[in-house]
Design a protein around this motif. Structure first.
Motif, PDB file in Angstrom:
ATOM      1  N   ILE A 198      31.491  40.188  27.973  1.00  0.00           N
ATOM      2  CA  ILE A 198      32.478  40.837  27.111  1.00  0.00           C
ATOM      3  C   ILE A 198      31.842  41.950  26.290  1.00  0.00           C
ATOM      4  O   ILE A 198      32.386  43.039  26.152  1.00  0.00           O
ATOM      5  CB  ILE A 198      33.117  39.804  26.150  1.00  0.00           C
ATOM      6  N   ASP A 199      30.687  41.645  25.770  1.00  0.00           N
ATOM      7  CA  ASP A 199      30.069  42.576  24.831  1.00  0.00           C
ATOM      8  C   ASP A 199      29.484  43.810  25.503  1.00  0.00           C
ATOM      9  O   ASP A 199      29.478  44.892  24.923  1.00  0.00           O
ATOM     10  CB  ASP A 199      28.967  41.845  24.051  1.00  0.00           C
ATOM     11  N   GLN A 200      29.029  43.638  26.717  1.00  0.00           N
ATOM     12  CA  GLN A 200      28.307  44.761  27.322  1.00  0.00           C
ATOM     13  C   GLN A 200      28.935  45.349  28.577  1.00  0.00           C
ATOM     14  O   GLN A 200      28.995  46.569  28.738  1.00  0.00           O
ATOM     15  CB  GLN A 200      26.868  44.313  27.660  1.00  0.00           C
ATOM     16  N   ASP A 201      29.401  44.499  29.447  1.00  0.00           N
ATOM     17  CA  ASP A 201      29.762  45.012  30.762  1.00  0.00           C
ATOM     18  C   ASP A 201      30.838  46.087  30.768  1.00  0.00           C
ATOM     19  O   ASP A 201      30.610  47.213  31.173  1.00  0.00           O
ATOM     20  CB  ASP A 201      30.158  43.859  31.689  1.00  0.00           C
ATOM     21  N   VAL A 202      32.018  45.709  30.368  1.00  0.00           N
ATOM     22  CA  VAL A 202      33.126  46.660  30.525  1.00  0.00           C
ATOM     23  C   VAL A 202      33.048  47.795  29.517  1.00  0.00           C
ATOM     24  O   VAL A 202      33.227  48.956  29.854  1.00  0.00           O
ATOM     25  CB  VAL A 202      34.481  45.948  30.396  1.00  0.00           C
ATOM     26  N   LEU A 203      32.746  47.460  28.307  1.00  0.00           N
ATOM     27  CA  LEU A 203      32.668  48.501  27.299  1.00  0.00           C
ATOM     28  C   LEU A 203      31.605  49.525  27.663  1.00  0.00           C
ATOM     29  O   LEU A 203      31.703  50.696  27.331  1.00  0.00           O
ATOM     30  CB  LEU A 203      32.335  47.887  25.946  1.00  0.00           C
ATOM     31  N   ALA A 204      30.585  49.047  28.348  1.00  0.00           N
ATOM     32  CA  ALA A 204      29.463  49.922  28.673  1.00  0.00           C
ATOM     33  C   ALA A 204      29.878  51.090  29.537  1.00  0.00           C
ATOM     34  O   ALA A 204      29.358  52.183  29.433  1.00  0.00           O
ATOM     35  CB  ALA A 204      28.376  49.126  29.362  1.00  0.00           C
ATOM     36  N   SER A 205      30.840  50.862  30.384  1.00  0.00           N
ATOM     37  CA  SER A 205      31.168  51.896  31.344  1.00  0.00           C
ATOM     38  C   SER A 205      32.614  52.351  31.205  1.00  0.00           C
ATOM     39  O   SER A 205      33.544  51.610  31.487  1.00  0.00           O
ATOM     40  CB  SER A 205      30.917  51.364  32.749  1.00  0.00           C
ATOM     41  N   HIS A 206      32.750  53.579  30.795  1.00  0.00           N
ATOM     42  CA  HIS A 206      34.089  54.152  30.684  1.00  0.00           C
ATOM     43  C   HIS A 206      34.783  54.086  32.041  1.00  0.00           C
ATOM     44  O   HIS A 206      35.963  53.771  32.140  1.00  0.00           O
ATOM     45  CB  HIS A 206      33.974  55.602  30.220  1.00  0.00           C
ATOM     46  N   ARG A 207      34.017  54.380  33.051  1.00  0.00           N
ATOM     47  CA  ARG A 207      34.557  54.390  34.411  1.00  0.00           C
ATOM     48  C   ARG A 207      35.219  53.071  34.765  1.00  0.00           C
ATOM     49  O   ARG A 207      36.356  53.035  35.248  1.00  0.00           O
ATOM     50  CB  ARG A 207      33.415  54.685  35.381  1.00  0.00           C
ATOM     51  N   GLU A 208      34.536  51.985  34.480  1.00  0.00           N
ATOM     52  CA  GLU A 208      35.100  50.689  34.859  1.00  0.00           C
ATOM     53  C   GLU A 208      36.305  50.311  34.022  1.00  0.00           C
ATOM     54  O   GLU A 208      37.259  49.709  34.510  1.00  0.00           O
ATOM     55  CB  GLU A 208      34.030  49.607  34.766  1.00  0.00           C
ATOM     56  N   LEU A 209      36.226  50.683  32.763  1.00  0.00           N
ATOM     57  CA  LEU A 209      37.372  50.402  31.894  1.00  0.00           C
ATOM     58  C   LEU A 209      38.617  51.073  32.448  1.00  0.00           C
ATOM     59  O   LEU A 209      39.671  50.457  32.634  1.00  0.00           O
ATOM     60  CB  LEU A 209      37.084  50.928  30.485  1.00  0.00           C
ATOM     61  N   VAL A 210      38.489  52.345  32.744  1.00  0.00           N
ATOM     62  CA  VAL A 210      39.627  53.109  33.237  1.00  0.00           C
ATOM     63  C   VAL A 210      40.106  52.590  34.582  1.00  0.00           C
ATOM     64  O   VAL A 210      41.301  52.378  34.807  1.00  0.00           O
ATOM     65  CB  VAL A 210      39.255  54.596  33.333  1.00  0.00           C
ATOM     66  N   LEU A 211      39.165  52.364  35.488  1.00  0.00           N
ATOM     67  CA  LEU A 211      39.558  51.922  36.818  1.00  0.00           C
ATOM     68  C   LEU A 211      40.252  50.564  36.780  1.00  0.00           C
ATOM     69  O   LEU A 211      41.220  50.325  37.500  1.00  0.00           O
ATOM     70  CB  LEU A 211      38.333  51.875  37.742  1.00  0.00           C
ATOM     71  N   SER A 212      39.755  49.667  35.924  1.00  0.00           N
ATOM     72  CA  SER A 212      40.420  48.365  35.816  1.00  0.00           C
ATOM     73  C   SER A 212      41.880  48.537  35.429  1.00  0.00           C
ATOM     74  O   SER A 212      42.778  47.957  36.046  1.00  0.00           O
ATOM     75  CB  SER A 212      39.745  47.519  34.731  1.00  0.00           C
ATOM     76  N   HIS A 213      42.092  49.345  34.425  1.00  0.00           N
ATOM     77  CA  HIS A 213      43.468  49.513  33.957  1.00  0.00           C
ATOM     78  C   HIS A 213      44.347  50.207  34.977  1.00  0.00           C
ATOM     79  O   HIS A 213      45.517  49.869  35.133  1.00  0.00           O
ATOM     80  CB  HIS A 213      43.475  50.259  32.625  1.00  0.00           C
ATOM     81  N   GLU A 214      43.784  51.155  35.666  1.00  0.00           N
ATOM     82  CA  GLU A 214      44.583  51.814  36.701  1.00  0.00           C
ATOM     83  C   GLU A 214      45.009  50.782  37.740  1.00  0.00           C
ATOM     84  O   GLU A 214      46.149  50.784  38.206  1.00  0.00           O
ATOM     85  CB  GLU A 214      43.785  52.938  37.375  1.00  0.00           C
ATOM     86  N   LEU A 215      44.088  49.913  38.077  1.00  0.00           N
ATOM     87  CA  LEU A 215      44.426  48.901  39.076  1.00  0.00           C
ATOM     88  C   LEU A 215      45.479  47.929  38.539  1.00  0.00           C
ATOM     89  O   LEU A 215      46.430  47.579  39.237  1.00  0.00           O
ATOM     90  CB  LEU A 215      43.170  48.142  39.496  1.00  0.00           C
ATOM     91  N   TYR A 216      45.307  47.482  37.313  1.00  0.00           N
ATOM     92  CA  TYR A 216      46.295  46.586  36.725  1.00  0.00           C
ATOM     93  C   TYR A 216      47.678  47.231  36.755  1.00  0.00           C
ATOM     94  O   TYR A 216      48.687  46.608  37.086  1.00  0.00           O
ATOM     95  CB  TYR A 216      45.936  46.275  35.268  1.00  0.00           C
ATOM     96  N   THR A 217      47.700  48.481  36.382  1.00  0.00           N
ATOM     97  CA  THR A 217      48.978  49.189  36.332  1.00  0.00           C
ATOM     98  C   THR A 217      49.615  49.243  37.703  1.00  0.00           C
ATOM     99  O   THR A 217      50.806  49.002  37.881  1.00  0.00           O
ATOM    100  CB  THR A 217      48.742  50.614  35.803  1.00  0.00           C
ATOM    101  N   LEU A 218      48.788  49.547  38.671  1.00  0.00           N
ATOM    102  CA  LEU A 218      49.272  49.588  40.047  1.00  0.00           C
ATOM    103  C   LEU A 218      49.800  48.212  40.444  1.00  0.00           C
ATOM    104  O   LEU A 218      50.896  48.086  40.998  1.00  0.00           O
ATOM    105  CB  LEU A 218      48.090  49.972  40.944  1.00  0.00           C
ATOM    106  N   ALA A 219      49.025  47.192  40.153  1.00  0.00           N
ATOM    107  CA  ALA A 219      49.398  45.834  40.554  1.00  0.00           C
ATOM    108  C   ALA A 219      50.648  45.366  39.820  1.00  0.00           C
ATOM    109  O   ALA A 219      51.453  44.601  40.364  1.00  0.00           O
ATOM    110  CB  ALA A 219      48.247  44.879  40.293  1.00  0.00           C
ATOM    111  N   ALA A 220      50.802  45.826  38.586  1.00  0.00           N
ATOM    112  CA  ALA A 220      51.972  45.403  37.812  1.00  0.00           C
ATOM    113  C   ALA A 220      53.251  45.871  38.485  1.00  0.00           C
ATOM    114  O   ALA A 220      54.277  45.204  38.434  1.00  0.00           O
ATOM    115  CB  ALA A 220      51.884  45.955  36.392  1.00  0.00           C
ATOM    116  N   ARG A 221      53.189  47.047  39.113  1.00  0.00           N
ATOM    117  CA  ARG A 221      54.406  47.562  39.739  1.00  0.00           C
ATOM    118  C   ARG A 221      54.482  47.258  41.225  1.00  0.00           C
ATOM    119  O   ARG A 221      55.526  46.906  41.745  1.00  0.00           O
ATOM    120  CB  ARG A 221      54.510  49.064  39.522  1.00  0.00           C
ATOM    121  N   ASP A 222      53.357  47.374  41.881  1.00  0.00           N
ATOM    122  CA  ASP A 222      53.373  47.300  43.330  1.00  0.00           C
ATOM    123  C   ASP A 222      52.697  46.019  43.824  1.00  0.00           C
ATOM    124  O   ASP A 222      51.486  45.856  43.742  1.00  0.00           O
ATOM    125  CB  ASP A 222      52.640  48.527  43.875  1.00  0.00           C
ATOM    126  N   PRO A 223      53.478  45.084  44.376  1.00  0.00           N
ATOM    127  CA  PRO A 223      52.934  43.789  44.804  1.00  0.00           C
ATOM    128  C   PRO A 223      51.829  43.933  45.841  1.00  0.00           C
ATOM    129  O   PRO A 223      50.998  43.041  45.980  1.00  0.00           O
ATOM    130  CB  PRO A 223      54.154  43.087  45.422  1.00  0.00           C
TER     131      PRO A 223
END
Lengths: 190, 190, 190, 190
Positions: free
Chosen positions: A100-125
């Motif tokens: 929690i403390d290091q992994d995701v916060l460490a990388s802007h790239r991963e933070l953004v990509l995770s959310h993009e994927l969540y957003t996609l998954a939220a709409r598209d099964p």
DNA sequence: AATGAATGAGACTTCATTCAT
DNA sequence: AATGAATGAAGTCTCATTCAT
């Protein structure tokens, strides 16, 4: 018939081309968002002809699926490594805190990509399978150190704390995380 | 009947025009995603001329900010109402469980919109203010029933459980939620 | 007749497409002014799809640069031919008179295009290179028949007389031009 | 009926409003070119409501005519002052040199506006009256110090040298100007 | 007399995809 | 197998002008 005879033209056949494109795609998504991701931009970044895009991938959706599949694998693999490295219960707790403390916060790239994927998954099964397998992998990794229920709760906690810490304006300390993990783990009554 | 005669000409001056557009915008985002949201589509849904869009809003960004501001207000208001209605500690715990179990999952629209906003905020700091105020409001609502640290942890837990339940393929029971909340709340023993 | 069968399908690959667009662009500028020149109008005149415009040219600026480059080349080439055809000092003087009296006034198109270019160059330094090379070419052509200083002054005189004659309401005779050129050329006596 | 009765509403009547708009219009043209001049931009710079534009002026053309009329008056007035201040033939020659060397080059604004007007006049005869009256005024000012033919030629020379010096990349000295003027003026012992 | 609100036309540009090679 | 050329649809935004007040 053998490769030799077509050696000159073989130059064009680049088995890593697909991979280059997928990598470039993830970078473009991270940089410009899904809304700003186009064949053109990905092709430009991957330094491949625009025509390659629709040749190697059926369409944008195809490319996105491949890209996020790779992304998830990267992230999940590191998660598993973190957890597997922990051998005692104390180390396991610390590993969760570190994630929690290091992994995701460490990388802007991963933070953004995770959310993009969540957003996609939220709409598209059709993307739900990806998020689902991601969650299954992390839960399984946690289950090697915690009982199933605790594993599930920790997984959710990791998610929630990560997001809140990323999207908050103020910075928060590590202490908060340690306390949260401790409360979830300390099943109590037992 | 009487309205008819003026209806056609009244159309020019419509004080609710802006509101209609904002509502339509949220719907379009929920339906087609940010990547699929365009002035054209929003205008069509709101039944206003395309030119209205940039007349009422500086640009897409302006519109999105307004739209998500409204969205957050709706969601936060309901959250606050839920928590305020709980008077005893037991009711407070049940309220938190209900929020996770019913609120977000209940509405596809809200699930999608939340994630679109997170994604936006993850990349663009100008949306960070929105997510931040959202978190502050929900935390403050929780603090009326729990101590500050617990409130913060509960808030993160709500987030994580909501997401995992929404993006998982399998359905999960309410029992899991109850247990998670209980563990976070039951600070004691200390 | 035979052309018909291929004409329709050949349209896709037209190596002269760029040239057609440039020509059309100059015509539109001459007819409607820079302020009235748009991708749409140029495309319509050149009979190419609108999308062709930004495919062949980066943007309006790119197109304008190309168009004026061509324009300058046409004009300068004719200027050079005029001067080169003169072999004696008397012929050289008559050539200069003819340039003022006939060349620019003769063509509305050239008059307008020259001024549009000057206007552009007056504001935007990136067009200064074009006007500069134009002036250099005409000066060099004059220097083949006159000393450098006289060449420069004649060049300026040509410019001034051309403009004043074009933008005046009354018509003026050729005699005036002859006298002006004579005064500039007749350095000597001193 | 008298102004008194409407004193409150009179606030709106600003006799200088038209002037403000015209000034702003010239500035916008100088800054963005005719192609970049719009009612909106002029209104914004003049700090008047957009609706004022079509209230005070029939349309863009009306405004442009007014603006360039004022511009010409400013420029011609200064030109006349320069020439009138010269009393001897020597001073007159020096005045002409000064006009070329200092006046137009000195002000980017005037350089640009002159060319915009020329361009307009080259295409649209309705602006020819403006350029014509401009030329007539400067010629008349020159005729107070030079014979009519020399005046006309000097006028053209001023034009040509000014333009070439403004649109050239290299800088040129004042000597060149002096020589040109001298050649035109020295009608020759003939 | 004066103006804020509104709009339809059209500006430039980007895009995914098709097609001929 | 692979791609450069090309295009029609759609993107955001700006504009002059109209209209009701």
């Amino acid at each position: 018939m053998t490769q030799n005879s077509t050696a000159v033209r073989t130059r064009r056949h680049d088995p890593e081309r697909r991979d280059h494109i997928i990598d470039a795609c993830l970078t473009v998504i991270a940089d410009r968002g899904l809304a700003g991701t186009s064949h053109r931009r990905v092709a430009a970044l991957a330094d491949v002809p625009l025509g390659s895009m629709t040749y190697h991938f059926t369409g944008m959706d195809d490319l996105l699926h491949e890209a996020f599949t790779r992304f998830i694998d990267e992230v999940a693999t590191r998660f598993e490594a973190r957890m597997d490295a922990a051998t005692t219960p104390e180390e396991a707790e610390r590993a969760v805190v570190a994630i929690i403390d290091q992994d995701v916060l460490a990388s802007h790239r991963e933070l953004v990509l995770s959310h993009e994927l969540y957003t996609l998954a939220a709409r598209d099964p059709s993307y739900r399978g990806l998020t689902d397998s991601w969650m299954r992998r992390s839960r399984r990794a946690l289950e090697r150190r915690f009982d199933p229920l605790t594993a599930r709760l920790l997984d959710a906690l990791i998610e929630g704390l990560t997001i809140h810490r990323a999207l908050a304006t103020e910075t928060r300390g590590t202490e908060e995380i340690r306390e949260a993990v401790a409360r979830i783990v300390r099943t109590g009554g037992r």
